[in-house]
Scaffold this motif. Structure first.
Motif: not given
Length: 199
Positions: A129-134
């Motif tokens: 799991t990675f964080s992105s702008s969405g």
């Protein structure tokens, strides 16, 4: 009633010695084979223990292996997973695939290491799991290194635990990749050396 046989005293001592040396030779062969088999079995078991111990939790390790196993079965085998996930050249051949861990700053990531005639590639067992702008997104963790870009491959072991063995790959631009938790460490290292020597 007549009895047919060979009198004991007619058997020469040289024939007895020959039979004993032949028998001892067979026993020695069997003992050598058993020692060799025992060492291989011990190394294999040590590899399995090391592989399982590197996972954060046993249940997470099992889930990852089941997920990877399902992916391999759905694709139709390890070779097909390799071809689907990584860009593979027409004349490129997969030499070996092995379960292992890739060492990262966030901890070891379980997955499959692929060794081909043209690249070394790693695919994580499960998506990370990675964080992105969405929001949060899930992707498999992948690494791909062209063999011609590898400067060196080093076998390493932990100073505190000699059973914990690593393979360090250093690229021409000085990036380092550390792989560990192999079930058959020596075999994988030989395949890596072979792939690099023949590239």
């Amino acid at each position: 009633m007549s009895v047919i046989g060979i009198p004991v005293n007619s058997v020469t001592s040289s024939a007895v010695e020959f039979q004993q040396s032949k028998s001892n030779g067979n026993v020695n062969k069997i003992m050598n084979w058993m020692r060799k088999f025992s060492r291989k079995a011990e190394n294999y078991m040590q590899g399995i223990i090391e592989h399982v111990n590197l996972g954060a939790k046993f249940s997470e390790t099992v889930k990852g292996k089941l997920s990877l196993g399902a992916k391999v079965i759905q694709a139709g085998g390890v070779k097909r997973v390799f071809r689907q996930v990584f860009h593979v050249q027409k004349d490129e051949k997969l030499l070996k695939a092995s379960q292992c861990y890739l060492s990262t700053t966030a901890g070891p990531i379980a997955g499959l290491l692929f060794i081909s005639t043209q690249k070394i590639a790693f695919l994580s067992d499960r998506p990370l799991t990675f964080s992105s702008s969405g929001g949060m997104v899930r992707f498999p963790y992948k690494v791909m290194i062209e063999i011609t870009k590898i400067r060196r491959v080093n076998p390493c072991e932990s100073t505190s635990n000699p059973n914990r063995k690593y393979i360090q790959i250093v690229t021409e631009d000085e990036y380092e990749f550390w792989f560990m938790g192999f079930i058959c460490y020596q075999k994988i290292f030989k395949y890596l050396e072979k792939a690099i020597a023949e590239a």
